[in-house]
Write a protein that holds these residues in place. Structure first.
Motif, PDB file in Angstrom:
ATOM      1  N   ASP A 281      -1.494 -63.884 -37.257  1.00  0.00           N
ATOM      2  CA  ASP A 281      -0.557 -64.611 -36.405  1.00  0.00           C
ATOM      3  C   ASP A 281       0.226 -63.578 -35.607  1.00  0.00           C
ATOM      4  OD1 ASP A 281       2.420 -65.693 -36.074  1.00  0.00           O
ATOM      5  OD2 ASP A 281       1.118 -67.443 -36.171  1.00  0.00           O
ATOM      6  N   PRO A 282       0.618 -63.874 -34.385  1.00  0.00           N
ATOM      7  CA  PRO A 282       1.354 -62.892 -33.591  1.00  0.00           C
ATOM      8  C   PRO A 282       2.658 -62.415 -34.227  1.00  0.00           C
ATOM      9  CG  PRO A 282       0.567 -64.656 -32.191  1.00  0.00           C
ATOM     10  CD  PRO A 282       0.312 -65.089 -33.600  1.00  0.00           C
ATOM     11  N   THR A 283       3.258 -63.233 -35.117  1.00  0.00           N
ATOM     12  CA  THR A 283       4.505 -62.836 -35.768  1.00  0.00           C
ATOM     13  C   THR A 283       4.288 -62.363 -37.202  1.00  0.00           C
ATOM     14  OG1 THR A 283       4.968 -65.117 -36.445  1.00  0.00           O
ATOM     15  CG2 THR A 283       5.881 -64.387 -34.349  1.00  0.00           C
ATOM     16  N   SER A 284       3.046 -62.103 -37.583  1.00  0.00           N
ATOM     17  CA  SER A 284       2.753 -61.636 -38.939  1.00  0.00           C
ATOM     18  C   SER A 284       2.871 -60.123 -39.017  1.00  0.00           C
ATOM     19  CB  SER A 284       1.342 -62.068 -39.347  1.00  0.00           C
ATOM     20  OG  SER A 284       0.981 -61.467 -40.573  1.00  0.00           O
ATOM     21  N   THR A 285       3.622 -59.647 -39.990  1.00  0.00           N
ATOM     22  CA  THR A 285       3.816 -58.203 -40.147  1.00  0.00           C
ATOM     23  C   THR A 285       2.521 -57.522 -40.551  1.00  0.00           C
ATOM     24  OG1 THR A 285       6.027 -58.747 -40.965  1.00  0.00           O
ATOM     25  CG2 THR A 285       5.307 -56.461 -41.185  1.00  0.00           C
ATOM     26  N   SER A 286       1.936 -57.981 -41.645  1.00  0.00           N
ATOM     27  CA  SER A 286       0.731 -57.330 -42.165  1.00  0.00           C
ATOM     28  C   SER A 286      -0.536 -57.864 -41.532  1.00  0.00           C
ATOM     29  CB  SER A 286       0.648 -57.512 -43.693  1.00  0.00           C
ATOM     30  OG  SER A 286       0.678 -58.886 -44.039  1.00  0.00           O
ATOM     31  N   GLY A 287      -0.434 -59.016 -40.855  1.00  0.00           N
ATOM     32  CA  GLY A 287      -1.606 -59.607 -40.229  1.00  0.00           C
ATOM     33  C   GLY A 287      -1.722 -59.344 -38.746  1.00  0.00           C
ATOM     34  N   TYR A 288      -0.698 -58.656 -38.171  1.00  0.00           N
ATOM     35  CA  TYR A 288      -0.797 -58.334 -36.747  1.00  0.00           C
ATOM     36  C   TYR A 288      -0.047 -57.049 -36.366  1.00  0.00           C
ATOM     37  CZ  TYR A 288      -0.618 -58.569 -31.688  1.00  0.00           C
ATOM     38  OH  TYR A 288      -0.725 -58.269 -30.361  1.00  0.00           O
ATOM     39  N   LEU A 289       1.239 -56.951 -36.700  1.00  0.00           N
ATOM     40  CA  LEU A 289       2.043 -55.837 -36.187  1.00  0.00           C
ATOM     41  C   LEU A 289       1.558 -54.487 -36.713  1.00  0.00           C
ATOM     42  CD1 LEU A 289       4.468 -55.137 -34.415  1.00  0.00           C
ATOM     43  CD2 LEU A 289       5.892 -55.239 -36.468  1.00  0.00           C
ATOM     44  N   TYR A 290       1.452 -54.341 -38.033  1.00  0.00           N
ATOM     45  CA  TYR A 290       0.970 -53.076 -38.597  1.00  0.00           C
ATOM     46  C   TYR A 290      -0.490 -52.815 -38.224  1.00  0.00           C
ATOM     47  CZ  TYR A 290       5.067 -51.621 -41.279  1.00  0.00           C
ATOM     48  OH  TYR A 290       6.316 -51.163 -41.641  1.00  0.00           O
ATOM     49  N   PRO A 291      -1.359 -53.828 -38.240  1.00  0.00           N
ATOM     50  CA  PRO A 291      -2.730 -53.604 -37.757  1.00  0.00           C
ATOM     51  C   PRO A 291      -2.766 -53.119 -36.311  1.00  0.00           C
ATOM     52  CG  PRO A 291      -2.674 -55.592 -39.057  1.00  0.00           C
ATOM     53  CD  PRO A 291      -1.244 -55.147 -38.912  1.00  0.00           C
ATOM     54  N   LYS A 292      -1.920 -53.668 -35.450  1.00  0.00           N
ATOM     55  CA  LYS A 292      -1.898 -53.226 -34.061  1.00  0.00           C
ATOM     56  C   LYS A 292      -1.526 -51.756 -33.971  1.00  0.00           C
ATOM     57  CE  LYS A 292      -0.020 -54.242 -29.480  1.00  0.00           C
ATOM     58  NZ  LYS A 292       0.757 -55.190 -28.644  1.00  0.00           N
ATOM     59  N   ALA A 293      -0.528 -51.346 -34.759  1.00  0.00           N
ATOM     60  CA  ALA A 293      -0.137 -49.939 -34.766  1.00  0.00           C
ATOM     61  C   ALA A 293      -1.278 -49.061 -35.261  1.00  0.00           C
ATOM     62  CB  ALA A 293       1.101 -49.744 -35.643  1.00  0.00           C
ATOM     63  N   GLY A 294      -1.975 -49.519 -36.296  1.00  0.00           N
ATOM     64  CA  GLY A 294      -3.103 -48.749 -36.821  1.00  0.00           C
ATOM     65  C   GLY A 294      -4.226 -48.606 -35.812  1.00  0.00           C
ATOM     66  N   LEU A 295      -4.532 -49.691 -35.120  1.00  0.00           N
ATOM     67  CA  LEU A 295      -5.588 -49.644 -34.105  1.00  0.00           C
ATOM     68  C   LEU A 295      -5.215 -48.694 -32.965  1.00  0.00           C
ATOM     69  CD1 LEU A 295      -6.527 -53.432 -33.966  1.00  0.00           C
ATOM     70  CD2 LEU A 295      -8.036 -51.576 -34.698  1.00  0.00           C
ATOM     71  N   LEU A 296      -3.978 -48.754 -32.512  1.00  0.00           N
ATOM     72  CA  LEU A 296      -3.543 -47.863 -31.442  1.00  0.00           C
ATOM     73  C   LEU A 296      -3.653 -46.404 -31.859  1.00  0.00           C
ATOM     74  CD1 LEU A 296      -0.419 -49.850 -30.158  1.00  0.00           C
ATOM     75  CD2 LEU A 296      -2.552 -49.452 -28.903  1.00  0.00           C
ATOM     76  N   GLU A 297      -3.277 -46.111 -33.093  1.00  0.00           N
ATOM     77  CA  GLU A 297      -3.384 -44.740 -33.596  1.00  0.00           C
ATOM     78  C   GLU A 297      -4.838 -44.289 -33.683  1.00  0.00           C
ATOM     79  OE1 GLU A 297      -1.279 -44.786 -37.261  1.00  0.00           O
ATOM     80  OE2 GLU A 297       0.699 -44.969 -36.315  1.00  0.00           O
ATOM     81  N   ALA A 298      -5.757 -45.255 -33.859  1.00  0.00           N
ATOM     82  CA  ALA A 298      -7.187 -44.939 -33.922  1.00  0.00           C
ATOM     83  C   ALA A 298      -7.831 -44.925 -32.541  1.00  0.00           C
ATOM     84  CB  ALA A 298      -7.902 -45.950 -34.822  1.00  0.00           C
ATOM     85  N   GLY A 299      -7.034 -45.102 -31.494  1.00  0.00           N
ATOM     86  CA  GLY A 299      -7.557 -45.080 -30.134  1.00  0.00           C
ATOM     87  C   GLY A 299      -8.145 -46.391 -29.670  1.00  0.00           C
ATOM     88  N   ILE A 300      -7.838 -47.483 -30.377  1.00  0.00           N
ATOM     89  CA  ILE A 300      -8.351 -48.811 -30.024  1.00  0.00           C
ATOM     90  C   ILE A 300      -7.218 -49.652 -29.458  1.00  0.00           C
ATOM     91  CG2 ILE A 300      -9.479 -50.899 -30.876  1.00  0.00           C
ATOM     92  CD1 ILE A 300     -11.259 -48.466 -31.017  1.00  0.00           C
ATOM     93  N   ASN A 301      -7.396 -50.172 -28.262  1.00  0.00           N
ATOM     94  CA  ASN A 301      -6.418 -51.073 -27.677  1.00  0.00           C
ATOM     95  C   ASN A 301      -6.728 -52.491 -28.161  1.00  0.00           C
ATOM     96  OD1 ASN A 301      -4.963 -52.864 -26.011  1.00  0.00           O
ATOM     97  ND2 ASN A 301      -4.937 -51.384 -24.326  1.00  0.00           N
ATOM     98  N   PRO A 302      -5.849 -53.075 -28.989  1.00  0.00           N
ATOM     99  CA  PRO A 302      -6.157 -54.399 -29.544  1.00  0.00           C
ATOM    100  C   PRO A 302      -6.178 -55.507 -28.507  1.00  0.00           C
ATOM    101  CG  PRO A 302      -3.937 -53.733 -30.120  1.00  0.00           C
ATOM    102  CD  PRO A 302      -4.578 -52.542 -29.484  1.00  0.00           C
ATOM    103  N   ASP A 303      -5.634 -55.244 -27.322  1.00  0.00           N
ATOM    104  CA  ASP A 303      -5.628 -56.257 -26.266  1.00  0.00           C
ATOM    105  C   ASP A 303      -6.917 -56.267 -25.442  1.00  0.00           C
ATOM    106  OD1 ASP A 303      -3.026 -57.170 -26.878  1.00  0.00           O
ATOM    107  OD2 ASP A 303      -2.155 -55.524 -25.717  1.00  0.00           O
ATOM    108  N   THR A 304      -7.585 -55.115 -25.377  1.00  0.00           N
ATOM    109  CA  THR A 304      -8.753 -55.007 -24.482  1.00  0.00           C
ATOM    110  C   THR A 304     -10.021 -54.511 -25.180  1.00  0.00           C
ATOM    111  OG1 THR A 304      -8.098 -52.760 -23.829  1.00  0.00           O
ATOM    112  CG2 THR A 304      -7.287 -54.596 -22.473  1.00  0.00           C
ATOM    113  N   ASP A 305      -9.885 -53.812 -26.294  1.00  0.00           N
ATOM    114  CA  ASP A 305     -11.055 -53.177 -26.916  1.00  0.00           C
ATOM    115  C   ASP A 305     -11.699 -54.003 -28.015  1.00  0.00           C
ATOM    116  OD1 ASP A 305     -10.733 -51.018 -25.254  1.00  0.00           O
ATOM    117  OD2 ASP A 305      -9.627 -49.806 -26.702  1.00  0.00           O
TER     118      ASP A 305
END
Length: 304
Positions: free
Chosen positions: A149-173
């Motif tokens: 869910d967009p407001t989920s801490t462990s189901g979206y926010l932290y995963p988004k940070a992890g993906l960005l750190e791995a070079g993956i844009n969660p919005d486009t990649d």
């Protein structure tokens, strides 16, 4: 990106909350009623029953009637507490930070724990099936990925940070899908509806396996987040200070399986809250600074 709107539903739920009558917060602590609000969890069959021992404890400690309100989602709790209709709110860590950021006058005093002696925290897993060939977040590129869910801490926010750190844009990649729940995300990955996804640790390691909805080894975790602060209970700042002190002490010292059982508020296994855990431990607002740091990293629109 498929996104489920939460705000309008939340505002509609505030209308329902308004029908509960004035809360103690609205009356400067003079009301005989306190409103305790939470949202349904995917593993919770009866939310009020899950919290009833704690509600009974708080009633005894404060001498007030504790009215339980099942809200539609965290947006409803944020707006309900802002409007003075909720005195005691059970948030997710991200939604608590959002509530504070949006001007809700409430402060976290206790965090949910699963086991005795545990810190009030958990982790997010990136999960996939062992046969997908996905071995890290970097392999998520071009894949269909289930978030919660967009407001989920462990189901979206932290995963988004992890993906960005791995070079993956969660919005486009990645091809992102919001499953609506941690259980739904994990099951969708197991069924092949998503190539990979995210869910919190005990949902994958224990809860779905115990319920027979997953088999051990059916999913593998290819990434684990930093420890995420546990779900807080936040008290409205305009509660009477004496009442607030009683609630804070009760949640921190007595809202756990051992004390509740010893004092006759529950029997047997005595699992507390929507995660069926041990109870609560002391936290303060600063405990959630890690969420704020992840918001700064992701610059996610939900953090604004």
């Amino acid at each position: 990106m498929k996104r489920i709107s939460r705000v309008l539903v939340g505002l509609a739920a505030v209308g329902l909350l308004a029908g509960c009558g004035p809360s103690a917060a609205q009356q400067g602590g003079d009301s005989d009623q306190l409103v305790f609000a939470a949202i349904p969890s995917e593993e919770s069959a009866s939310l009020q029953q899950d919290y009833q021992p704690v509600l009974d404890l708080l009633a005894k400690e404060t001498g007030k009637k504790i009215t339980f309100q099942k809200a539609t989602d965290y947006a409803a709790i944020i707006e309900g507490q802002r409007a003075g209709k909720i005195d005691i709110a059970k948030y997710g860590p991200f939604s608590y930070v959002l509530a504070k950021q949006q001007g809700v006058a409430a402060t976290a005093v206790a965090g949910q724990v699963e086991e005795k002696g545990a810190e009030p925290g958990y982790t997010s897993y990136a999960i996939t099936r062992p046969d997908t060939g996905i071995r890290s977040l970097a392999d998520f590129r071009g894949k269909k990925v289930c978030f919660v869910d967009p407001t989920s801490t462990s189901g979206y926010l932290y995963p988004k940070a992890g993906l960005l750190e791995a070079g993956i844009n969660p919005d486009t990649d990645v091809q992102a899908v919001f499953a609506g729940g941690h259980d739904a995300s994990a099951i969708a990955v197991a069924k092949g509806d998503c190539d990979a996804g995210f869910a919190y640790d005990s949902m994958v390691d224990r809860q779905l396996i115990e319920k027979g909805q997953l088999q051990a080894g059916q999913l593998s975790a290819v990434w684990k987040s930093a420890v995420i602060p546990g779900d807080p209970i936040a008290l409205s700042d305009d509660l009477d200070p004496a009442v607030k002190d009683k609630i804070t002490a009760a949640l921190r010292d007595k809202a756990n399986s051992d004390a509740l059982r010893e004092n006759g508020f529950c029997t047997g296994d005595c699992k507390i809250g929507d995660i069926g855990g041990y109870g609560f431990a002391p936290v303060d607002d600063a405990f959630y600074d890690g969420i704020r740091e992840v918001c700064a990293t992701t610059k996610d629109e939900q953090c604004q």
